[in-house]
Design a protein around this motif. Sequence first.
Motif, PDB file in Angstrom:
ATOM      1  N   PHE A 201       0.815  -1.209   0.000  1.00 25.75           N
ATOM      2  CA  PHE A 201       0.000   0.000   0.000  1.00 25.75           C
ATOM      3  C   PHE A 201       0.853   1.265   0.000  1.00 25.75           C
ATOM      4  O   PHE A 201       0.312   2.379   0.034  1.00 25.75           O
ATOM      5  N   GLY A 202       2.158   1.125  -0.020  1.00 26.76           N
ATOM      6  CA  GLY A 202       3.034   2.289  -0.064  1.00 26.76           C
ATOM      7  C   GLY A 202       2.852   3.164   1.160  1.00 26.76           C
ATOM      8  O   GLY A 202       2.845   2.697   2.293  1.00 26.76           O
ATOM      9  N   ALA A 203       2.693   4.467   0.931  1.00 31.18           N
ATOM     10  CA  ALA A 203       2.581   5.423   2.035  1.00 31.18           C
ATOM     11  C   ALA A 203       1.137   5.649   2.473  1.00 31.18           C
ATOM     12  O   ALA A 203       0.883   6.512   3.321  1.00 31.18           O
ATOM     13  N   LEU A 204       0.191   4.874   1.934  1.00 33.52           N
ATOM     14  CA  LEU A 204      -1.218   5.068   2.274  1.00 33.52           C
ATOM     15  C   LEU A 204      -1.452   4.755   3.758  1.00 33.52           C
ATOM     16  O   LEU A 204      -1.223   3.622   4.203  1.00 33.52           O
ATOM     17  N   PRO A 205      -1.928   5.717   4.560  1.00 37.26           N
ATOM     18  CA  PRO A 205      -2.228   5.431   5.962  1.00 37.26           C
ATOM     19  C   PRO A 205      -3.289   4.338   6.068  1.00 37.26           C
ATOM     20  O   PRO A 205      -4.378   4.453   5.488  1.00 37.26           O
ATOM     21  N   THR A 206      -2.953   3.259   6.779  1.00 40.22           N
ATOM     22  CA  THR A 206      -3.815   2.082   6.858  1.00 40.22           C
ATOM     23  C   THR A 206      -4.045   1.709   8.319  1.00 40.22           C
ATOM     24  O   THR A 206      -3.111   1.648   9.105  1.00 40.22           O
ATOM     25  N   LEU A 207      -5.316   1.462   8.653  1.00 35.56           N
ATOM     26  CA  LEU A 207      -5.685   0.969   9.977  1.00 35.56           C
ATOM     27  C   LEU A 207      -6.251  -0.434   9.815  1.00 35.56           C
ATOM     28  O   LEU A 207      -7.185  -0.651   9.039  1.00 35.56           O
ATOM     29  N   THR A 232       4.162   1.735   4.517  1.00 34.35           N
ATOM     30  CA  THR A 232       5.025   2.362   5.522  1.00 34.35           C
ATOM     31  C   THR A 232       4.246   3.004   6.665  1.00 34.35           C
ATOM     32  O   THR A 232       4.843   3.542   7.594  1.00 34.35           O
ATOM     33  N   ASP A 233       2.888   2.943   6.610  1.00 36.20           N
ATOM     34  CA  ASP A 233       2.073   3.624   7.615  1.00 36.20           C
ATOM     35  C   ASP A 233       0.913   2.718   8.015  1.00 36.20           C
ATOM     36  O   ASP A 233      -0.211   2.887   7.566  1.00 36.20           O
ATOM     37  N   LEU A 234       1.203   1.719   8.856  1.00 37.23           N
ATOM     38  CA  LEU A 234       0.178   0.784   9.313  1.00 37.23           C
ATOM     39  C   LEU A 234      -0.045   0.934  10.813  1.00 37.23           C
ATOM     40  O   LEU A 234       0.900   0.911  11.598  1.00 37.23           O
ATOM     41  N   THR A 235      -1.304   1.080  11.199  1.00 42.46           N
ATOM     42  CA  THR A 235      -1.716   1.049  12.599  1.00 42.46           C
ATOM     43  C   THR A 235      -2.590  -0.177  12.790  1.00 42.46           C
ATOM     44  O   THR A 235      -3.469  -0.439  11.964  1.00 42.46           O
ATOM     45  N   GLU A 236      -2.357  -0.941  13.854  1.00 45.45           N
ATOM     46  CA  GLU A 236      -3.214  -2.095  14.108  1.00 45.45           C
ATOM     47  C   GLU A 236      -3.839  -1.999  15.488  1.00 45.45           C
ATOM     48  O   GLU A 236      -3.237  -1.496  16.433  1.00 45.45           O
ATOM     49  N   ARG A 237      -5.078  -2.478  15.574  1.00 43.46           N
ATOM     50  CA  ARG A 237      -5.803  -2.551  16.839  1.00 43.46           C
ATOM     51  C   ARG A 237      -6.445  -3.939  16.918  1.00 43.46           C
ATOM     52  O   ARG A 237      -7.340  -4.254  16.119  1.00 43.46           O
ATOM     53  N   ILE A 238      -5.976  -4.745  17.836  1.00 43.41           N
ATOM     54  CA  ILE A 238      -6.535  -6.072  18.067  1.00 43.41           C
ATOM     55  C   ILE A 238      -7.318  -6.018  19.376  1.00 43.41           C
ATOM     56  O   ILE A 238      -6.757  -5.659  20.420  1.00 43.41           O
ATOM     57  N   TYR A 239      -8.588  -6.374  19.343  1.00 41.07           N
ATOM     58  CA  TYR A 239      -9.458  -6.192  20.497  1.00 41.07           C
ATOM     59  C   TYR A 239      -9.639  -7.519  21.244  1.00 41.07           C
ATOM     60  O   TYR A 239     -10.193  -8.482  20.698  1.00 41.07           O
ATOM     61  N   PRO A 240      -9.160  -7.598  22.494  1.00 42.10           N
ATOM     62  CA  PRO A 240      -9.248  -8.843  23.271  1.00 42.10           C
ATOM     63  C   PRO A 240     -10.692  -9.332  23.399  1.00 42.10           C
ATOM     64  O   PRO A 240     -11.590  -8.553  23.741  1.00 42.10           O
ATOM     65  N   GLY A 241     -10.895 -10.605  23.100  1.00 44.49           N
ATOM     66  CA  GLY A 241     -12.208 -11.217  23.262  1.00 44.49           C
ATOM     67  C   GLY A 241     -13.205 -10.917  22.165  1.00 44.49           C
ATOM     68  O   GLY A 241     -14.278 -11.532  22.107  1.00 44.49           O
TER      69      GLY A 241
END
Length: 270
Positions: A201-207, A232-241
């Motif tokens: 995805f290159g520089a595309l901000p990704t969540l 180069t711009d990945l944010t991850e959110r893993i939600y417990p349960g």
Amino acid sequence: MAESREHTFTGVRGLNTVREWPNDEPRYVVILIHGYGEHIGRYEHVADRLVRHGAAVYGLDHVGHGRSEGDRVLIEDFEDVVTDVHAVEERARADHPGVPVVAIGHSMGGMIAARYAQRYGTGLAALVLSGPVIGEWEVLPALLALEEIPDIPIDPATLSRDPAVGAAYAADPLVWHGPFKRATLEAFATTLTAIAKGGTFGALPTLWVHGEDDQLVPLGPSRGGIDAVRGTDLTERIYPGARHEVFNEVNKDEVLDDVTAFVDRALAGR
């Protein structure tokens, strides 16, 4: 809830229905991309939150889904669906010239959004993938190996820890409750391969948001798929349960807070 309206357009394989949640002066536009067997009407609360955050929101029922034409849940080529989504983006851009566009896709819609980002990502301000079918989806080769696809509907309990979500899903006449179509499964496999080979995805901000207890699209295999295409711009959110539909989970407000905060950051960085 935010007011909405519908229109239709002729897609690659028939007449598609699009729902719009308008905003007269949006800060950004969202293209919502729904998952397998469902329809865009299940995202009313998501759209409402995004409209209140400053977005104009658009989402189509994919071919064979919801109010759009086509044999139910039959998708022979997801590239056609990507093309249909792009037609929605073009309509949104015509309505709101110069306004940044964010794509948000869930499950199968996350797969479509990932492929969309590879084809049209230069026009996007940000990308959100929720429980995306990406990488190795273990159910796929297992089903394709069978002579006959079993008529086993999705267990509503796998969607969310909120039992009301599963009950509404089971009672929804616009949701498909039958078996997969073989051609659709084959199209999934083709698209997952195309994404794996399609570049980052290159520089595309990704969540990337995902439920830790997602039994429909397990976290581990999806992580491999994300790693293959992340830029180069990945944010991850893993939600417990959390289960498969994090936008419908008991902590959905937290999830949508994370989405809107991510969008604010992406827009500020433009």
